[in-house]
Design an enzyme around this catalytic site. Structure first.
Site: not given
Length: 765
Positions: A331, A453-455
């Site tokens: 991230r 993406v990624e939450g």
């Protein structure tokens, strides 16, 4: 008087007597703490314990450590890394036709795919002993940024194997046998990896994945083998349609006790070849019509041997912690890299276009309304690079800062959204006509991919930044939570008691400091720099103290309810984020030589952060449960009313003018913007046109002089008057040809693509 003496003596006696103290003070406090605190699940505990805290902890505690920040020796690119960027990355970009890939093929050319495989674009993080590049986080970030400024689809394609995926998980946790087999194959591009985590009913709630594995005896290669029978359904999996090896996250159960006494072992990660019986690589998704591969994977009653668990049997049930730690790193590298490439492209192209394009006889950048947007683009480009380098540097220094990477992911994707919106607004019709000549549209269209993406950013802002920050960065809360989770009351109380008194002292100290700094404007705060940034550092220190105190008030008043008061906690998260980003800007300024020319950018960005902090803290005070507490908090933090304002309009005009007219300044702010080597590359044309127009400066002077002498008409630009100037002898034939060449480039910039009725071919540039 005697009464007060008795009261004081009684209080002292109670505090000195452990039994009385626990009965009347710490015991009731501990019971209250246990009651308001929500149950701490195993996954929540693992998430909190995973990774590390870094500079953000100092900011959260109200103790910014400027000496630590400025003394950080952030890694620089090695010669090998720089050569790869200058050569392999540049060559790959020449093989990528983003318009063709997105609108025609929905894929890259075979040549581009082969080049990415052969040149190690999928093995940037794999150790050299296995054939990988072993590049730094900074190099990984820089490579993805450069590629993304050319093609977001290509950036995502390179990004995914080098962030959360089999390569990273194997490097950190794999058995030696797994590393020896898989890593060389991944490094050579012989295998393409993907990692399957998200499913139809488990997106951001990765801990709630319904995909299961059951420990059992099954047949593998003709023998009865201890293994796992898997069932899964996943979607949104990048590279799944072309992957040859699948990383899979699932919940492992052992109902027959084949591995031990634990029945529900927990989240586990395994590595499975996609050609293994029962593995289904499903249909492809089209995320906003982009060209990168993204799709589904499913499996029903798929049996795998136990040693396909990443890390082997010993890592059964440890998948959640593995994912949390690797997600933190990914991230902090990948999504900020995409955003930085976007911000740099937006700033460079919009600045040049604003200088070339004219309306009402003036270049666009001369209009104040446009200047405001251009100033923000310049500031965003500088800020993106500052955050990118500091965050990637933290990872290179061995940190795994979950809070910092969440801040970087959320705010840099939002920064990119702001930049591309401004760029599209200033470009006007040029920005909305699709074609090879449009360098903005694909990034504009695809921006929600990074945000999702990624939450999704709503989750990142409302739950992750302050949710993790409050527990990980606070000096006492996490240990207090662990004490409250103790099943034995007395054991927990013994752990809690010393923490409580330290916590009270900490909170009271922050309250006094916040009020004193508010009264004095933080003028008495000691900071290491006595230059133009002295006041910035003092005010950041002041806000940091206010954040620390407000966080304690929020946790005291709301306890576990704070988790559900997302709008309230998000405001405190915003303050922590702004403090980190402001610190990154200051670090970047001094790390790059403290160039006075960039001081206005620093002023713009720090003032912007302070205004945002004040707004967030006042919003927190306004919406906290008890209105009286809110009023008192607001008076404590801002006793004189409004404290911060944005920079003067003259600063914005200066920033915009510098960005549009000073090539060296512009390039220093946008080093991640890819400028193609081919003459038909749209960004190359833009830069060539600007150079050609700048080279006309001596000829423009001749034309202006002739206009004043009434040899040439008073109205008209050098392009409009070229033929007359040639006929009147103001310009020579060679000079007129130079003007014509510059004019042709100028019109290529201004014109947009046209297509025949079937949209099959471009008919005019």
């Amino acid at each position: 008087m005697l009464f007060w003496i008795i009261v004081v003596v009684a209080i002292v006696f109670i505090f000195r007597s452990p039994s009385l103290r626990q009965q009347w003070i710490t015991g009731p406090a501990f019971r209250l703490f246990k009651r308001v605190l929500p149950p701490l699940s195993q996954t929540e505990r693992e998430a909190m314990e995973a990774g590390s805290v870094w500079l953000e902890a100092d900011l959260f505690k109200g103790q910014p450590d400027w000496h630590k920040l400025y003394s950080l020796a952030l890694p620089e690119l090695t010669q090998e890394e720089q050569d790869f960027i200058d050569n392999e990355v540049t060559e790959l970009m020449s093989l990528i036709d983003d318009f063709d890939a997105v609108h025609n093929r929905k894929d890259f050319s075979d040549e581009a795919w082969q080049y990415m495989r052969e040149k190690g674009f999928f093995s940037l993080i794999i150790p050299k002993e296995y054939g990988g590049k072993a590049f730094s986080a900074l190099a990984n970030s820089t490579i993805v940024s450069k590629i993304a400024s050319r093609s977001l689809s290509a950036g995502v394609t390179v990004m995914v194997p080098n962030s959360l995926g089999p390569g990273e998980l194997l490097s950190h946790y794999g058995t030696q046998e797994q590393k020896d087999y898989w890593l060389p194959r991944l490094a050579k591009g012989q295998d393409i990896p993907c990692f399957a985590l998200t499913g139809p009913e488990a997106g951001s709630d990765a801990g709630g994945i319904p995909d299961t594995g059951v420990v059992t005896i099954g047949e593998f290669e003709g023998k009865d083998t201890l293994g796992i029978r898997l069932n899964w359904e996943k979607r949104y999996i990048t590279l799944a349609p072309v992957a040859t090896v699948l990383g899979l996250a699932f919940k492992l159960n052992d109902p027959d006790g084949l591995l031990g006494d634990t029945k529900n072992i927990g989240i586990t990660c395994a590595l499975i070849p996609t050609n293994h019986p029962g593995v289904e690589v499903g249909n492809r998704h089209l995320p906003l019509e982009q060209a990168f591969m993204n799709g589904t994977t499913r499996g029903k009653d798929v049996f795998i041997p136990l040693d396909w668990i990443i890390g082997g049997k010993d890592y059964a049930g440890k998948g959640w912690r593995m994912l949390i730690e690797c997600l933190s790193a990914g991230r902090g590298i990948s999504l900020p890299a995409l955003s930085a490439g976007n911000a740099h492209l937006s700033a460079q192209t919009t600045a040049i276009y604003s200088a070339i394009r004219q309306q009402f006889g003036c270049s666009l950048y001369e209009f104040e309304g446009v200047q405001e947007g251009l100033a923000q683009l310049a500031a965003n480009a500088y800020k993106a690079e500052a955050i990118r380098r500091l965050t990637a540097g933290a990872i290179d220094l061995g940190q795994k800062p979950g809070v910092v990477t969440a801040i970087a992911k959320y705010h840099m994707t939002e920064l990119a959204r702001q930049s591309i919106n401004i760029a599209m607004d200033i470009h006007g019709g040029k920005g909305i006509q699709m074609g090879p000549n449009n360098y903005l549209a694909s990034l504009y269209t695809a921006l929600p991919v990074s945000i999702t993406v990624e939450g999704a950013n709503i989750l990142t802002r409302n739950l992750m930044i302050f949710g993790q920050g409050a527990t990980r960065c606070h000096p006492y809360v996490f240990e207090e939570m662990m004490a409250a989770a103790e099943p034995d009351f007395q054991t927990g109380l013994a752990q809690f008691e010393p923490l409580l008194f330290k916590h009270v002292k900490f909170a009271v100290g922050n309250a006094f400091s916040a009020f004193f700094n508010g009264l004095t404007g933080a003028h008495f705060v000691s900071v290491p720099k006595q230059d133009a940034n002295k006041r910035h550092m003092q005010q950041i220190h002041r806000i940091s103290k206010g954040l620390a105190f407000c966080s304690d008030i929020a946790m005291l008043m709301l306890g576990g309810e704070l988790k559900r008061r997302e709008m309230l906690s998000a405001r405190l998260g915003d303050v922590l984020s702004e403090l980190y980003m402001a610190s990154a800007v200051l670090k970047h300024f001094y790390a790059t030589g403290a160039n006075p020319q960039q001081q206005p950018l620093v002023d713009f960005l720090i003032r912007e952060s302070l205004v945002n902090c004040e707004e967030a803290l006042k919003g927190f005070c306004r919406h906290i449960s008890n209105p009286l507490v809110g009023v008192l908090l607001k008076r404590l933090l801002f006793p004189w009313g409004t404290s911060f304002t944005s920079v003067h309009d003259k600063v914005k005009t200066r920033l915009a003018t510098e960005l549009c007219t000073n090539e060296a300044y512009r390039n220093s702010l946008t080093p991640l913007c890819y400028v193609g080597t081919q003459k038909d590359d749209a960004v190359r044309v833009l830069n060539d046109a600007m150079t050609a127009i700048n080279n006309l400066a001596p000829l423009v002077k001749k034309v202006v002089a002739a206009q004043k002498a009434k040899t040439l008409p008073r109205k008209g630009s050098i392009f409009q008057l070229r033929d007359i100037a040639l006929a009147e002898g103001v310009l020579s034939e060679a000079e007129a040809a130079q003007v014509a060449e510059a004019d042709a480039l100028r019109m290529r910039v201004i014109n947009v693509d046209e297509f025949d009725f079937s949209l099959a071919t471009v008919v005019n540039n």
